[in-house]
Design a protein around this motif. Structure first.
Motif, PDB file in Angstrom:
ATOM      1  N   ALA A 137       0.845  -1.188   0.000  1.00 31.42           N
ATOM      2  CA  ALA A 137       0.000   0.000   0.000  1.00 31.42           C
ATOM      3  C   ALA A 137       0.884   1.242   0.000  1.00 31.42           C
ATOM      4  O   ALA A 137       2.098   1.167   0.248  1.00 31.42           O
ATOM      5  N   ASP A 138       0.276   2.389  -0.310  1.00 37.53           N
ATOM      6  CA  ASP A 138       1.003   3.653  -0.315  1.00 37.53           C
ATOM      7  C   ASP A 138       0.946   4.288   1.071  1.00 37.53           C
ATOM      8  O   ASP A 138      -0.120   4.347   1.692  1.00 37.53           O
ATOM      9  N   PHE A 139       2.090   4.798   1.527  1.00 40.63           N
ATOM     10  CA  PHE A 139       2.206   5.406   2.854  1.00 40.63           C
ATOM     11  C   PHE A 139       2.203   6.922   2.735  1.00 40.63           C
ATOM     12  O   PHE A 139       2.910   7.498   1.909  1.00 40.63           O
ATOM     13  N   HIS A 140       1.389   7.566   3.584  1.00 40.90           N
ATOM     14  CA  HIS A 140       1.353   9.024   3.650  1.00 40.90           C
ATOM     15  C   HIS A 140       1.532   9.450   5.104  1.00 40.90           C
ATOM     16  O   HIS A 140       1.034   8.790   6.021  1.00 40.90           O
ATOM     17  N   LEU A 141       2.217  10.571   5.303  1.00 42.02           N
ATOM     18  CA  LEU A 141       2.499  11.075   6.645  1.00 42.02           C
ATOM     19  C   LEU A 141       2.018  12.510   6.781  1.00 42.02           C
ATOM     20  O   LEU A 141       2.252  13.340   5.895  1.00 42.02           O
ATOM     21  N   TYR A 142       1.322  12.774   7.900  1.00 41.22           N
ATOM     22  CA  TYR A 142       0.934  14.152   8.228  1.00 41.22           C
ATOM     23  C   TYR A 142       1.356  14.426   9.658  1.00 41.22           C
ATOM     24  O   TYR A 142       0.979  13.685  10.575  1.00 41.22           O
ATOM     25  N   ARG A 143       2.121  15.502   9.853  1.00 43.30           N
ATOM     26  CA  ARG A 143       2.518  15.937  11.188  1.00 43.30           C
ATOM     27  C   ARG A 143       1.642  17.112  11.609  1.00 43.30           C
ATOM     28  O   ARG A 143       1.543  18.110  10.884  1.00 43.30           O
ATOM     29  N   THR A 144       1.007  16.988  12.772  1.00 45.93           N
ATOM     30  CA  THR A 144       0.142  18.074  13.235  1.00 45.93           C
ATOM     31  C   THR A 144       0.977  19.290  13.612  1.00 45.93           C
ATOM     32  O   THR A 144       2.124  19.169  14.064  1.00 45.93           O
ATOM     33  N   THR A 145       0.378  20.474  13.427  1.00 50.74           N
ATOM     34  CA  THR A 145       1.038  21.736  13.754  1.00 50.74           C
ATOM     35  C   THR A 145       0.252  22.573  14.754  1.00 50.74           C
ATOM     36  O   THR A 145       0.773  23.539  15.294  1.00 50.74           O
ATOM     37  N   GLY A 146      -1.015  22.201  14.971  1.00 52.44           N
ATOM     38  CA  GLY A 146      -1.872  23.021  15.814  1.00 52.44           C
ATOM     39  C   GLY A 146      -2.547  24.138  15.059  1.00 52.44           C
ATOM     40  O   GLY A 146      -3.297  24.929  15.646  1.00 52.44           O
ATOM     41  N   GLU A 147      -2.323  24.217  13.750  1.00 53.05           N
ATOM     42  CA  GLU A 147      -2.929  25.270  12.923  1.00 53.05           C
ATOM     43  C   GLU A 147      -3.731  24.635  11.788  1.00 53.05           C
ATOM     44  O   GLU A 147      -3.167  24.085  10.842  1.00 53.05           O
ATOM     45  N   ASN A 148      -5.055  24.688  11.917  1.00 61.56           N
ATOM     46  CA  ASN A 148      -5.974  24.207  10.875  1.00 61.56           C
ATOM     47  C   ASN A 148      -5.722  22.750  10.488  1.00 61.56           C
ATOM     48  O   ASN A 148      -5.868  22.375   9.316  1.00 61.56           O
ATOM     49  N   ASP A 149      -5.344  21.926  11.460  1.00 61.65           N
ATOM     50  CA  ASP A 149      -5.053  20.526  11.151  1.00 61.65           C
ATOM     51  C   ASP A 149      -6.267  19.798  10.573  1.00 61.65           C
ATOM     52  O   ASP A 149      -6.133  19.022   9.618  1.00 61.65           O
ATOM     53  N   ILE A 150      -7.447  20.023  11.149  1.00 61.30           N
ATOM     54  CA  ILE A 150      -8.638  19.312  10.685  1.00 61.30           C
ATOM     55  C   ILE A 150      -8.917  19.624   9.220  1.00 61.30           C
ATOM     56  O   ILE A 150      -9.142  18.714   8.398  1.00 61.30           O
ATOM     57  N   GLU A 151      -8.878  20.903   8.861  1.00 61.19           N
ATOM     58  CA  GLU A 151      -9.151  21.296   7.478  1.00 61.19           C
ATOM     59  C   GLU A 151      -8.113  20.718   6.525  1.00 61.19           C
ATOM     60  O   GLU A 151      -8.450  20.220   5.438  1.00 61.19           O
ATOM     61  N   LYS A 152      -6.846  20.740   6.927  1.00 58.03           N
ATOM     62  CA  LYS A 152      -5.777  20.242   6.063  1.00 58.03           C
ATOM     63  C   LYS A 152      -5.895  18.727   5.846  1.00 58.03           C
ATOM     64  O   LYS A 152      -5.718  18.231   4.737  1.00 58.03           O
ATOM     65  N   ILE A 153      -6.208  18.001   6.914  1.00 57.90           N
ATOM     66  CA  ILE A 153      -6.334  16.548   6.780  1.00 57.90           C
ATOM     67  C   ILE A 153      -7.548  16.193   5.925  1.00 57.90           C
ATOM     68  O   ILE A 153      -7.483  15.287   5.074  1.00 57.90           O
ATOM     69  N   ARG A 154      -8.649  16.885   6.114  1.00 53.51           N
ATOM     70  CA  ARG A 154      -9.846  16.599   5.310  1.00 53.51           C
ATOM     71  C   ARG A 154      -9.605  16.872   3.832  1.00 53.51           C
ATOM     72  O   ARG A 154     -10.073  16.110   2.971  1.00 53.51           O
ATOM     73  N   LYS A 155      -8.873  17.917   3.509  1.00 47.08           N
ATOM     74  CA  LYS A 155      -8.540  18.184   2.106  1.00 47.08           C
ATOM     75  C   LYS A 155      -7.709  17.043   1.531  1.00 47.08           C
ATOM     76  O   LYS A 155      -7.897  16.647   0.374  1.00 47.08           O
ATOM     77  N   PHE A 156      -6.809  16.504   2.342  1.00 48.45           N
ATOM     78  CA  PHE A 156      -5.992  15.377   1.905  1.00 48.45           C
ATOM     79  C   PHE A 156      -6.870  14.146   1.678  1.00 48.45           C
ATOM     80  O   PHE A 156      -6.718  13.439   0.665  1.00 48.45           O
ATOM     81  N   LEU A 157      -7.782  13.869   2.595  1.00 46.07           N
ATOM     82  CA  LEU A 157      -8.659  12.707   2.465  1.00 46.07           C
ATOM     83  C   LEU A 157      -9.552  12.808   1.238  1.00 46.07           C
ATOM     84  O   LEU A 157      -9.895  11.789   0.623  1.00 46.07           O
TER      85      LEU A 157
END
Length: 291
Positions: A35-55
């Motif tokens: 499978a393909d691996f993706h990594l997201y490191r939280t920053t405390g700034e708009n994490d929810i919006e950024k992750i949803r855009k990725f999804l």
């Protein structure tokens, strides 16, 4: 379970665990499954919006989270309407949810479970429109978390260092009105808990009747501070003195504070509140657990 893509969400500043080791181990397991691996490191700034855009632009079949209860809460809020299974790699200062799910301490086993096919359909509480998975409370523990967040010490040592000054400065007992099941009642408490699990991150079993998948939650009224009763919770004893702890089991409730009281959700200090509306959301969170 087969999936094309896996997203690992890491809180780089939670706890004192080597996050790179976690990243390497998860990446190795994902690639082993082709499978393909993706990594997201939280920053405390708009994490929810950024992750949803990725999804929205990837075919993610499994979301893994490496962090503490607060990070897991953030990821749960992010994915709860995507119907995505979640795996947990405990990596916080206090890993209360992982403790309740009986996740092992060893990383290889954690990754195997997080990528596995055994799940619990976990209830999600809504507290004033903020989700809660594990434990929330009003009173002395929330004051302790506030002091901990403002200190320079991390881990369980940090909580221990802050415990004595918190006890000395606290204004407990606090006065509450609890509205539930068509009844109103008054309560005085050092701490009023809202529980969707059995244990705090310390291992204290304060809610022996709770189950996270039964469509119910518990209001825990800690009437006084008692070292003897606290030790019982740490030993998983269930015969707690009713003069120490009273439990109300329900599907919805409102808690009104006579004056503003410190409030925390899943280990994150929220602020001082005077009213908490509590309900169970219709969605369930699909979490990978030991078989």
């Amino acid at each position: 379970m087969n999936f094309k893509e896996v997203l690992l969400i890491v809180n780089p500043i939670s706890g004192d665990i080597d996050k790179q080791r976690i990243i390497n181990k998860v990446k190795e397991e994902v690639q082993r499954r082709n499978a393909d691996f993706h990594l997201y490191r939280t920053t405390g700034e708009n994490d929810i919006e950024k992750i949803r855009k990725f999804l929205d632009v990837h075919e993610i079949g499994r979301v893994l989270v490496a962090g503490g209860d607060g990070t897991i809460n953030l990821v749960a809020e992010t994915i709860r309407k995507y119907d995505l299974p979640m795996g947990i790699i405990p990596a916080g200062s206090a890993n209360g949810l992982a403790l309740n799910l009986e996740l092992p301490d060893e990383l290889n086993q954690q990754v195997k479970i997080a990528m596995g096919d055994n799940f619990i359909n976990y209830d999600i509480l809504s507290l004033n429109d903020t989700i809660c998975l594990h434990m929330s409370d009003l009173g002395i523990n929330a004051e302790l978390i506030k002091n901990y967040e403002n200190s320079n010490f991390r881990g369980k040592l940090g909580y221990l260092i802050q415990s004595i000054p918190t006890l000395i400065k606290s204004g407990y007992p606090f006065e509450f009105e609890i509205q539930s099941k068509g009844e109103d009642r008054e309560a005085q408490a050092a701490l009023l808990g809202i529980a969707n699990a059995n244990k705090y991150g310390t291992g204290a079993n304060v809610n022996p009747i709770g189950r996270p998948d039964d469509g119910l939650f518990e209001i825990l009224i800690f009437k006084r501070i008692s070292l003897g009763e606290v030790l019982k919770t740490l030993r998983n004893e269930t015969n707690l003195d009713p003069e120490f702890l009273e439990i109300i089991q329900t599907k919805s409730a409102k808690v009104i504070c006579k004056k503003p009281v410190s409030f925390q959700i899943d280990g994150e200090y929220i602020g001082e509140e005077t009213e908490i509306k509590i309900s169970i959301l219709p969605e369930k969170l699909k979490i990978a657990v030991p078989a």
